[in-house]
Design a protein around this motif. Structure first.
Motif, PDB file in Angstrom:
ATOM      1  N   UNK A   1       2.397   2.691  -3.338  1.00 20.25           N
ATOM      2  CA  UNK A   1       1.550   3.593  -4.134  1.00 20.25           C
ATOM      3  C   UNK A   1       1.415   4.943  -3.430  1.00 20.25           C
ATOM      4  N   UNK A   2       1.215   4.894  -2.119  1.00 19.46           N
ATOM      5  CA  UNK A   2       1.084   6.125  -1.345  1.00 19.46           C
ATOM      6  C   UNK A   2       2.340   6.983  -1.483  1.00 19.46           C
TER       7      UNK A   2
ATOM      8  N   UNK B   1       1.915  -0.986 -11.173  1.00 21.39           N
ATOM      9  CA  UNK B   1       0.795  -1.780 -10.649  1.00 21.39           C
ATOM     10  C   UNK B   1       0.583  -3.047 -11.465  1.00 21.39           C
ATOM     11  N   UNK B   2       0.758  -2.942 -12.770  1.00 20.25           N
ATOM     12  CA  UNK B   2       0.590  -4.120 -13.617  1.00 20.25           C
ATOM     13  C   UNK B   2       1.661  -5.161 -13.288  1.00 20.25           C
TER      14      UNK B   2
ATOM     15  N   UNK C   1       2.400   8.679  -4.787  1.00 19.20           N
ATOM     16  CA  UNK C   1       1.344   9.695  -4.841  1.00 19.20           C
ATOM     17  C   UNK C   1       1.706  10.935  -4.017  1.00 19.20           C
ATOM     18  N   UNK C   2       2.505  10.756  -2.981  1.00 18.37           N
ATOM     19  CA  UNK C   2       2.869  11.881  -2.111  1.00 18.37           C
ATOM     20  C   UNK C   2       4.167  12.566  -2.535  1.00 18.37           C
TER      21      UNK C   2
ATOM     22  N   UNK D   1       1.125  15.090 -13.818  1.00 25.87           N
ATOM     23  CA  UNK D   1       0.245  14.062 -13.257  1.00 25.87           C
ATOM     24  C   UNK D   1       0.079  12.917 -14.252  1.00 25.87           C
ATOM     25  N   UNK D   2       0.072  13.248 -15.522  1.00 30.32           N
ATOM     26  CA  UNK D   2      -0.126  12.232 -16.542  1.00 30.32           C
ATOM     27  C   UNK D   2       1.039  11.230 -16.585  1.00 30.32           C
TER      28      UNK D   2
ATOM     29  N   UNK E   1       0.830  -1.204   0.000  1.00 26.11           N
ATOM     30  CA  UNK E   1       0.000   0.000   0.000  1.00 26.11           C
ATOM     31  C   UNK E   1       0.870   1.262   0.000  1.00 26.11           C
TER      32      UNK E   1
ATOM     33  N   UNK F   1       3.317  -5.638 -10.558  1.00 24.41           N
ATOM     34  CA  UNK F   1       3.253  -6.238  -9.216  1.00 24.41           C
ATOM     35  C   UNK F   1       1.974  -7.035  -8.993  1.00 24.41           C
TER      36      UNK F   1
ATOM     37  N   UNK G   1       3.085  10.615 -14.092  1.00 19.32           N
ATOM     38  CA  UNK G   1       3.000   9.855 -12.837  1.00 19.32           C
ATOM     39  C   UNK G   1       2.023   8.694 -12.985  1.00 19.32           C
ATOM     40  N   UNK G   2       0.859   8.986 -13.550  1.00 17.35           N
ATOM     41  CA  UNK G   2      -0.148   7.935 -13.726  1.00 17.35           C
ATOM     42  C   UNK G   2       0.355   6.809 -14.613  1.00 17.35           C
TER      43      UNK G   2
ATOM     44  N   UNK H   1       2.912   4.762 -12.699  1.00 15.58           N
ATOM     45  CA  UNK H   1       2.250   3.966 -11.657  1.00 15.58           C
ATOM     46  C   UNK H   1       1.515   2.779 -12.261  1.00 15.58           C
ATOM     47  N   UNK H   2       0.920   3.005 -13.419  1.00 14.03           N
ATOM     48  CA  UNK H   2       0.180   1.933 -14.079  1.00 14.03           C
ATOM     49  C   UNK H   2       1.124   0.783 -14.441  1.00 14.03           C
TER      50      UNK H   2
END
Lengths: 293, 293
Positions: free
Chosen positions: B122-123, B145-146, B126-127, B134-135, B119, B148, B137-138, B141-142
């Protein structure tokens, strides 16, 4: 539309979205998806995602925009149930009337299914938030991640585990609850506010509602664990007493709990009435007060 | 600066960033942070975050921008080790020369510490990603996330658990590895490419390098589990054989593994040489080939 039919429709659309979020596959590791789907599609009241959708609606957000966040929140809630039920935690055999995840698939798979649902929550938002600005997505995700993390839900579960060895005070039990259950319910409201760009005053009222409803929810759970019907609840009752855990019933007594529950519900209603179109939120607060499961 | 001193400096800065990412606190649930820090600060080669920083550097990204993603990747790697070591998974007592997390803090805390590290990954991003769009970063992150998730690392672990009951073919073992170890190593390279806006050709070469190095890494691990020194490794050896798991050594033999390892290293070097300033990547591929732990 009546409030109860609105609730039902929310639940149906949420269940459908959850079902689509993790498809069946025939990969070599398909067991992980079967285990994830088993717990995610086991029903439940879907309170948390319903709150995401309702707060979003109040603030003018399209349901298609809010749904990925609602789905993510329910995935996180579900993973926490899977891990909380593990033998090394609460060691529960029954959840929502069915064998718990580890009873069904084994412990290793249950740990991994929980991990995968937490991971998938973030992945799901990241893959389904194209229609809003990246900045808003990031802010809503940050709120979600904080609520589910060590300073939120997981911290609450940590206190809960420790409390098996020593009794907690009322304020410690309230902290436990505000982290373990409260944080995620608050995140549901706050995410709605972020998505709908709610002003400060309305965001404060939303948070207030969520705080009151969240605490009321936990107190009701503790009452049901003493007075509830295990058939209606779909899980064992009386195990709070056995486990030696601190509960509101032990601290306030049954009558004290019921009084506090009614008071919190009234406070939630007052907060809701500061929001536009708050009929459903008001109805929901009373509904949760009188629920049997 | 020599490559080995660059490696050491990367490791030092990563260790410092990891140490700062989860501070000590005196909250009621502080045990969760102690357990998270115990495993996160246990050392290790930090290969994954080093790759994030190096690929970012190659593509002109400031280290301060890349570091949160490097930290997140190491948090995810660490959580996976904590959960993999659990009694219901590999049941390991020793990790990096110290008692495993559950041996130290108990099973419930180990499960929660793992959850909290996933958790927190990701936090943390994001922080700490205010300085980039932002784009971007997203998108990064994607990718994380994929890698992991259930179609990445967790899916690999699922196959690994199932393989205790039946022998896997070579292609199944390669799938297991590409998911369990490969996905995260590939994500390290791809995140660097995303952060640095690398073109298609360089992104493909980066991914190729990561794929070859990732597979080489796992084959080397399997070889070390047979021939390695448990003191240098900081964990038990020979347990792959005992557990009945499919390994590359069983499938290809020790000599076959060594041959394949050298071949993969050469292929990684060829891929690296398509990238600018690739000396460090080349050095690292050889370093991983000859490592003793």
């Amino acid at each position: 539309m009546t409030n109860s039919s609105r609730f039902l429709e929310y639940q149906n659309r949420i269940n459908e979205a959850l079902d689509c979020a993790i498809p069946e596959t025939d990969v070599l590791y398909s067991k992980i998806f079967t285990a994830m789907r088993y717990s995610l599609n086991a029903g439940g009241k879907r309170i948390r995602p319903v709150l995401v959708l309702e707060f979003s609606r109040i603030f003018g957000v399209d349901e298609s925009v809010a749904m990925p966040f609602a789905v993510a929140l329910e995935m996180i809630h579900t993973y926490s149930l899977i891990h909380d039920d593990l033998p090394c935690m609460d060691d529960d055999d029954l959840r929502r009337g069915r064998p718990t995840n580890h009873k069904m698939f084994g412990e290793a798979t249950a740990v991994l299914a929980g991990d995968a649902l937490l991971n998938r929550a973030f992945e799901h938002v990241l893959s389904n938030s194209n229609s809003i600005s990246a900045d808003v997505t990031l802010r809503a995700m940050k709120c979600l991640a904080k609520a589910s993390g060590a300073d939120g839900m997981i911290g609450g579960q940590m206190i809960d585990m420790q409390s098996e060895n020593r009794e907690l005070s009322l304020s410690e039990t309230e902290l436990l609850q505000s982290l373990k259950t409260g944080a995620i319910i608050e995140a549901a409201a706050i995410m709605g506010c972020i998505l709908g760009n709610a002003d400060e005053e309305k965001s404060a009222a939303s948070l207030e509602y969520a705080k009151k409803v969240g605490l009321a929810f936990q107190i009701k759970d503790d009452i049901l664990n003493v007075e509830g019907d295990s058939k209606l609840l779909g899980k064992d009752v009386g195990n709070d007493e056995e486990s030696g855990k601190s509960t509101f019933v032990k601290l306030l007594g049954l009558d004290g709990c019921k009084e506090r529950l009614e008071q919190l519900t009234e406070e939630a209603v007052v907060a809701a009435k500061k929001l536009p179109e708050s009929e459903f939120l008001v109805w929901l607060a009373y509904e949760l007060l009188s629920r049997k499961n």
